[in-house]
Scaffold this active site. Structure first.
Site, PDB file in Angstrom:
ATOM      1  N   LYS A 176     -15.603  -0.157  13.002  1.00 22.21           N
ATOM      2  CA  LYS A 176     -15.546  -1.536  12.508  1.00 22.21           C
ATOM      3  C   LYS A 176     -15.875  -2.465  13.665  1.00 22.21           C
ATOM      4  O   LYS A 176     -15.702  -2.087  14.831  1.00 22.21           O
ATOM      5  CB  LYS A 176     -14.140  -1.852  11.993  1.00 22.21           C
ATOM      6  CG  LYS A 176     -14.066  -3.039  11.074  1.00 22.21           C
ATOM      7  CD  LYS A 176     -14.418  -2.693   9.630  1.00 22.21           C
ATOM      8  CE  LYS A 176     -14.451  -3.923   8.752  1.00 22.21           C
ATOM      9  NZ  LYS A 176     -14.560  -3.588   7.331  1.00 22.21           N
ATOM     10  N   ASP A 192     -18.756  -7.659   6.037  1.00 23.53           N
ATOM     11  CA  ASP A 192     -17.325  -7.776   5.719  1.00 23.53           C
ATOM     12  C   ASP A 192     -17.074  -9.283   5.589  1.00 23.53           C
ATOM     13  O   ASP A 192     -18.035 -10.042   5.354  1.00 23.53           O
ATOM     14  CB  ASP A 192     -16.456  -7.129   6.812  1.00 23.53           C
ATOM     15  CG  ASP A 192     -14.974  -7.011   6.428  1.00 23.53           C
ATOM     16  OD1 ASP A 192     -14.641  -6.097   5.657  1.00 23.53           O
ATOM     17  OD2 ASP A 192     -14.152  -7.831   6.877  1.00 23.53           O
TER      18      ASP A 192
END
Ligand code: NDP
Length: 445
Positions: A126, A166
């Protein structure tokens, strides 16, 4: 807690003293997988737990860019390459002012097990930045993305690490990021990012995938109880990618979503959310939920509030972490909610999860119920590798099957470990076991 597991956990707390979100995510997984680790001496001997909670690589970097007034701005960029046992690191980029190392690490940690559940051969990672896209011009967003990618490009690649979107990173940002990667690498490496535009390597149904997959998962949970979503009122928080397409899918199943929110407040629309207006306001005009409310006859905007005080049958938190607390779960239960399924990552506090489970309503953790986005990203990678683009319906059918497989696997694993119907235990153990077995096979690295 078992003494050896407690020791690993305490070491993690000491090593990461200022990372509350990361510690929260680690604790949740450890609590669930403890029976598995106790039963598996080979996991203990290989120190699987201690290794899995330590990222393989953590990259932090300066992002310097110029705003429209020619002032130099400085942000911080992150990429956590957490675990590659199952495949290349895979996970989104978040641009939001609340992004810290702790937030990116918790998201990367969750991503490992989520990606394992999809069965798509992808590891966990991430990234992101504390850059706040709100109020920035297109040119500023472009310059920021270019500066961010200039460093990130050294660390990613189609077989190495494949970022996606995201919070704060949608189609526009992925386009700018991909353009800069192409310029720097001098290669048209489609598989380096997912969530691309449909005419340059993107997959149909990727935009819709997380929200659609969430609702497919929730419908399967209801189906186990002999229930159906048709006619139910749905509380949705957030108003971005996940929320919008969860609303669209729920409507297609005959349910009635009645709320949305953003960081300025909540909207209650008793007539049901007008999803086309929501798309217009958020995606085209880049407006706020208050702008949506102004254009609906009976909608109310409630500044500074969250949506959980509204009465409904299903709650789908689709905004951000820790957006539902214990008291809000109690209110939902009192108002007759039957199911909470997480669209966002870690939207329930630990106490909220306990309250949901204690009250015997259905609860799905995000690493299972929101896995449709990353699963479809993996399908995008497959299409890129095959130099092809599948029709919408083919991607959607694959997505549905993956979500139903995850649903079944959660239930079977929960049953195997003596916790029938516990989707949290089922998801954590099923995901963890796949990663741990691959790590065992690959030796001490
Ligand atoms: P978007 O940026 O499209 O939308 C995020 C939404 O959440 C916005 O409405 C935003 O409002 C709201 N929000 C963000 N932070 C806060 C906050 N602190 N308080 C209240 N509202 C907030 O993001 P996504 O829809 O893509 O992501 C939403 C969640 O889903 C995240 O947790 C993400 O990690 C998760 N997720 C996303 C996937 C995807 O494919 N996109 C896949 C799996 C999970 P505002 O504009 O005011 O900040």
């Amino acid at each position: 807690m078992h003494a050896d597991i407690e020791k690993v956990y305490q070491e993690s707390l000491q090593r990461n003293p200022t990372q509350p979100e990361f510690q929260q995510a680690v604790r949740e997984v450890i609590d669930s997988v403890e029976p598995l680790i106790i039963a598996r001496k080979d996991y203990q001997d290989a120190e699987i737990l201690a290794r899995v909670i330590e990222p393989e690589r953590q990259i932090m970097f300066r992002v310097a860019w110029e705003d429209d007034q020619r002032h130099v701005r400085v942000n911080r960029g992150y990429r956590i390459q957490f675990n590659s046992a199952l495949g290349p690191y895979k996970g989104g980029l978040r641009f939001h002012k609340s992004v810290t190392l702790s937030v990116v690490k918790f998201l990367g940690f969750e991503q490992i097990f989520k990606n394992a559940l999809t069965g798509q051969g992808i590891g966990g990672g991430k990234g992101g930045s504390d850059f706040d896209p709100h109020g920035k011009s297109d040119s500023e967003v472009m310059r920021f993305c270019q500066a961010f990618m200039t460093e990130l490009s050294r660390h990613i690649g189609a077989d190495v690490d494949v970022p996606a979107g995201d919070i704060g990173v949608g189609a526009r940002e992925i386009g700018y990021l991909f353009g800069q990667y192409k310029r720097l690498s001098n290669r048209n490496e489609a598989g380096v990012l997912t969530g691309k535009g449909l005419n340059w390597g993107g997959s149909l149904a990727r935009t819709e995938a997380t929200g659609y997959g969430l609702v497919t998962f929730a419908q399967a949970m209801l189906g186990e109880q002999g229930l159906d979503m048709e006619g139910m009122k749905v509380l949705v928080s957030g108003s971005g990618n996940v929320a919008t397409y969860a609303i669209e899918k729920a409507q297609s199943l005959g349910a009635k979503p009645i709320s949305i929110s953003d960081s300025s407040g909540a909207v209650y629309d008793p007539d049901g959310i007008d999803v086309e207006l929501l798309k217009q306001v958020k995606q085209v005009e880049r407006g706020r939920v208050s702008d949506y409310a102004q254009r609906r006859p009976n909608a109310q905007f409630r500044a500074g509030e969250r949506v959980w005080g509204i009465a409904g049958d299903i709650a789908l938190p689709c905004a951000t972490q820790n957006e539902m607390n214990e008291a809000e779960v109690a209110t939902l239960v009192k108002n007759g909610v039957k199911l909470i399924a997480e669209g966002a990552n870690m939207p329930l506090t630990p106490q909220a999860i306990e309250a949901a489970q204690a009250s015997h309503i259905l609860y799905a953790p995000g690493k299972a119920s929101n896995a449709g986005g990353v699963a479809t990203s993996a399908l995008e990678m497959q299409q890129n590798a095959g130099l092809t683009q599948w029709p919408f319906v083919k991607v959607e059918n694959r997505l549905d099957k993956i979500m139903l497989d995850i649903h079944r696997e959660c239930l079977e694993t929960a049953h195997e470990f003596g916790k029938p119907g516990d989707y949290l235990v089922g998801a954590n153990i099923a995901g963890f076991r796949k990663v741990a077995d691959a790590m065992l096979d690959q030796g001490i690295i």
